[in-house]
Design an enzyme around this catalytic site. Structure first.
Site, short mmCIF file in Angstrom:
data_model
loop_
_atom_site.label_atom_id
_atom_site.label_comp_id
_atom_site.label_asym_id
_atom_site.label_seq_id
_atom_site.Cartn_x
_atom_site.Cartn_y
_atom_site.Cartn_z
CE LYS A 90 -8.83 7.38 -9.87
NZ LYS A 90 -9.05 7.37 -8.47
CD GLN A 111 -1.45 6.05 -7.04
OE1 GLN A 111 -1.08 5.91 -5.81
NE2 GLN A 111 -2.40 5.48 -8.05
CE LYS A 126 -2.29 6.14 -1.14
NZ LYS A 126 -2.92 5.58 -2.13
CG ASP A 166 -4.31 3.52 0.36
OD1 ASP A 166 -3.18 3.33 0.08
OD2 ASP A 166 -3.67 3.76 2.05
CB SER A 376 -9.78 4.19 -10.15
OG SER A 376 -9.72 3.06 -8.83
P1 NDP Z 1 -6.86 -2.06 3.89
O1 NDP Z 1 -7.20 -1.44 5.27
O2 NDP Z 1 -8.57 -2.52 3.56
O3 NDP Z 1 -6.10 -3.49 4.49
C1 NDP Z 1 -4.98 -3.49 4.95
C2 NDP Z 1 -4.44 -4.62 6.10
O4 NDP Z 1 -3.22 -4.43 6.13
C3 NDP Z 1 -5.07 -4.85 7.15
O5 NDP Z 1 -5.39 -6.57 7.24
C4 NDP Z 1 -4.51 -4.50 7.74
O6 NDP Z 1 -5.15 -5.38 9.66
C5 NDP Z 1 -3.27 -4.46 7.84
N1 NDP Z 1 -2.55 -3.23 8.38
C6 NDP Z 1 -2.30 -2.18 7.51
N2 NDP Z 1 -1.72 -1.24 7.92
C7 NDP Z 1 -1.29 -1.96 9.04
C8 NDP Z 1 0.75 -1.90 10.18
N3 NDP Z 1 0.89 -1.46 9.97
N4 NDP Z 1 1.18 -3.47 10.28
C9 NDP Z 1 0.90 -4.63 10.12
N5 NDP Z 1 -0.64 -4.96 9.44
C10 NDP Z 1 -1.32 -3.57 8.93
O7 NDP Z 1 -6.25 -1.57 2.99
P2 NDP Z 1 -6.15 -2.01 1.80
O8 NDP Z 1 -6.08 -3.92 1.03
O9 NDP Z 1 -6.45 -1.13 0.53
O10 NDP Z 1 -4.76 -1.88 1.23
C11 NDP Z 1 -3.30 -2.64 1.55
C12 NDP Z 1 -2.32 -2.04 0.83
O11 NDP Z 1 -2.14 -2.09 -0.84
C13 NDP Z 1 -1.67 -0.44 1.25
O12 NDP Z 1 -0.56 -0.27 1.20
C14 NDP Z 1 -2.37 0.26 0.27
O13 NDP Z 1 -1.83 1.54 -0.27
C15 NDP Z 1 -2.11 -0.86 -0.79
N6 NDP Z 1 -2.89 -0.69 -2.40
C16 NDP Z 1 -3.95 -0.56 -2.28
C17 NDP Z 1 -5.30 -0.45 -3.49
C18 NDP Z 1 -6.23 -0.40 -3.48
O14 NDP Z 1 -7.19 -0.91 -4.31
N7 NDP Z 1 -7.20 -0.42 -2.11
C19 NDP Z 1 -4.60 -0.59 -4.83
C20 NDP Z 1 -3.46 -0.12 -5.11
C21 NDP Z 1 -1.94 -0.21 -4.00
P3 NDP Z 1 -5.59 -4.49 10.15
O15 NDP Z 1 -6.78 -5.09 9.85
O16 NDP Z 1 -5.40 -5.28 11.61
O17 NDP Z 1 -6.60 -2.81 10.59
#
Ligand code: NDP
Length: 444
Positions: A90, A111, A126, A166, A376
């Site tokens: 997962k 994970q 993943k 993600d 999830s």
């Molecule tokens: P999203 O794609 O919804 O949002 C990611 C955010 O981070 C966006 O604002 C993006 O900016 C910014 N971002 C991404 N990459 C970069 C970078 N290289 N430099 C600067 N800013 C960056 O992703 P999530 O919110 O789902 O995920 C965010 C984090 O949380 C990740 O590490 C993910 O693995 C982790 N996570 C997510 C889960 C989930 O349920 N969604 C669960 C557990 C962990 P922009 O809009 O410009 O792309």
């Protein structure tokens, strides 16, 4: 050389050019040292660490798709099925140009322990691709997702491997992937989570990671004599995790004042306007400049800078290694009392050590953001039962899970003489359950 050091050296040698994977393994194994060294011969004889750092299976495949002008593109795609000792694999699917095998392995490795900490029966995996959904039309995103799933569907299933969203994989992408899975496999089953509510998704899944982050942060603060109410909070990111972390922080009486995306960041001393942020990011998929244009209290800055703002609590919710040693120094100098990771490994190792040395409460991502995967797993349960639970039911289960996770890691840290070290507590608590299951199942 100790067994832990031997395995870290082997991982670096056998997996060249995968620095994020090395970093994740080092961080976990360093904090397991006290557990491993108490029974080193047994673990070494069973090669338990070598097995836990080596994925059970790694799938690499190409994804050809056609853009709106008729041009064919090819992306690299990955699914790492890391460990199934306690349940089906997962873990999410990341769509971002930075994706490579090392990044997927670091996320898959983390994970394993995160899923174990939830107390639910889910193994670690993943996947993802270096495809960038940004700037693509809906039809182009669909073409990519269908081609991606045409290959991936051979290796996943409701009882074997259940991917989720993600970075870059939200409701739209999950919908396209689910449709293609169903079409090819002919199965209406819970093979993906993060689905839309009309076709098997769970209420509260969208909010779960951000809400869960705040439930755990609230408990950590409470157990250390602080109240989240009235606290100023700095958040990075403006995606799924950040938006719902900001929303729940406000509901709990705190004041989130920042957010960011990959081009710039917002400081809004009046407190972030969540409805406006959702409109800009979830509906228009636009830049944060649009937020600043519509909100007179907000300042927009290019580049990085969220951690320079004075706050009590910092919640990095964007991506890996986004909170560096300099950022940690700025947070400490400004009187920050707690950091909880919404993203996966957003804090560098040096920054984590600096924060801990300066008595900042620090909750690692594998515990603090586990609400997403936990919900999830609740979505999987509802799909198996062919039932849908109410928002309140899912949210209250989520809250219980997050509070339990905090106490599990707090207890584990105390038991091994590292009170208050929640990084060690999370790794130890997550590891012991998986190690026990692996040992019970023989050499597989
Ligand atoms: P999203 O794609 O919804 O949002 C990611 C955010 O981070 C966006 O604002 C993006 O900016 C910014 N971002 C991404 N990459 C970069 C970078 N290289 N430099 C600067 N800013 C960056 O992703 P999530 O919110 O789902 O995920 C965010 C984090 O949380 C990740 O590490 C993910 O693995 C982790 N996570 C997510 C889960 C989930 O349920 N969604 C669960 C557990 C962990 P922009 O809009 O410009 O792309």
């Amino acid at each position: 050389m100790s067994y832990v050091d031997e395995v870290i050296a082997q991982v670096i040698e056998k997996n060249p050019a995968q620095p994020e994977f090395h970093q994740a393994v080092k961080e976990v194994l360093e904090s397991l040292r006290v557990v491993i060294e108490a029974d080193e011969e047994k673990y070494r004889k069973d090669a338990l660490l070598e097995r836990i750092v080596t994925p059970e299976r790694q799938l690499l495949f190409r994804v050809p798709w056609v853009d709106d002008k008729g041009q064919v593109h090819v992306n690299n795609a990955f699914r790492v099925q890391f460990n199934s000792a306690i349940g089906p694999y997962k873990g999410g699917l990341r769509l971002h140009p930075s994706v490579n095998l090392g990044i997927i392995k670091f996320l898959g490795f983390e994970q394993i322990f995160k899923n174990s900490l939830t107390g639910l029966p889910i193994g670690g995996g993943k996947g993802g691709s270096d495809f960038d959904p940004k700037g693509k039309s809906d039809r182009e995103v669909m073409a990519f997702c269908q081609s991606f799933m045409t290959e991936l569907c051979k290796y996943i299933g409701a009882d074997t491997d259940v991917p989720a969203g993600d970075i870059g994989t939200g409701a739209r992408e999950i919908g396209f992937m689910y449709g293609q899975y169903k079409r090819i496999r002919g199965l209406y089953e819970g093979v993906l989570t993060g689905k839309g509510l009309s076709y098997g998704g769970s209420l509260a899944r969208t909010e779960a990671t951000g809400y869960g982050l705040l439930y755990l942060t609230e408990e950590m603060l409470k157990c250390n004599g602080h109240d989240i109410k009235g606290k100023t909070v700095c958040v990075s990111g403006a995606g799924n995790v950040a938006i719902y972390a900001i929303q729940k922080a406000q509901q709990l009486g705190a004041k989130p004042v920042t957010c960011s995306d990959s081009t710039g960041w917002i400081y809004d001393p009046e407190g972030i306007d969540v409805a406006l942020l959702k409109e800009v990011k979830e509906v228009k998929r636009a830049r944060l400049t649009e937020y600043a244009a519509k909100r007179s209290s907000a300042e927009y800055h290019e580049g990085r800078g969220v951690w320079t703002i004075k706050c009590d609590v910092a919640l990095p919710c964007a991506t890996q290694n986004e909170l560096t040693l300099d950022d940690a120094k700025a947070l400490v100098a400004n009187g920050c009392i707690a950091v909880a990771e919404g993203a996966n490994m957003p804090t560098t190792m040096e920054a984590t050590e600096y924060l801990q040395a300066n008595k900042v409460l620090f909750a690692p991502g594998k515990a603090a953001n586990a609400g997403g995967v936990a919900t999830s797993a609740l979505e999987m349960s509802q799909n198996s039962e062919r039932l849908s639970w109410t928002f309140e039911e899912v949210d209250s289960k989520l809250k219980n899970i997050m509070v339990n996770i905090f106490h599990n890691l707090d207890d584990a840290a105390k038991k091994y003489g590292m009170e208050g070290n929640y990084v060690a507590g999370a790794n130890i608590a997550g590891f012991l359950k998986v190690a026990d299951a692996m040992q019970a199942q023989g050499i597989v």
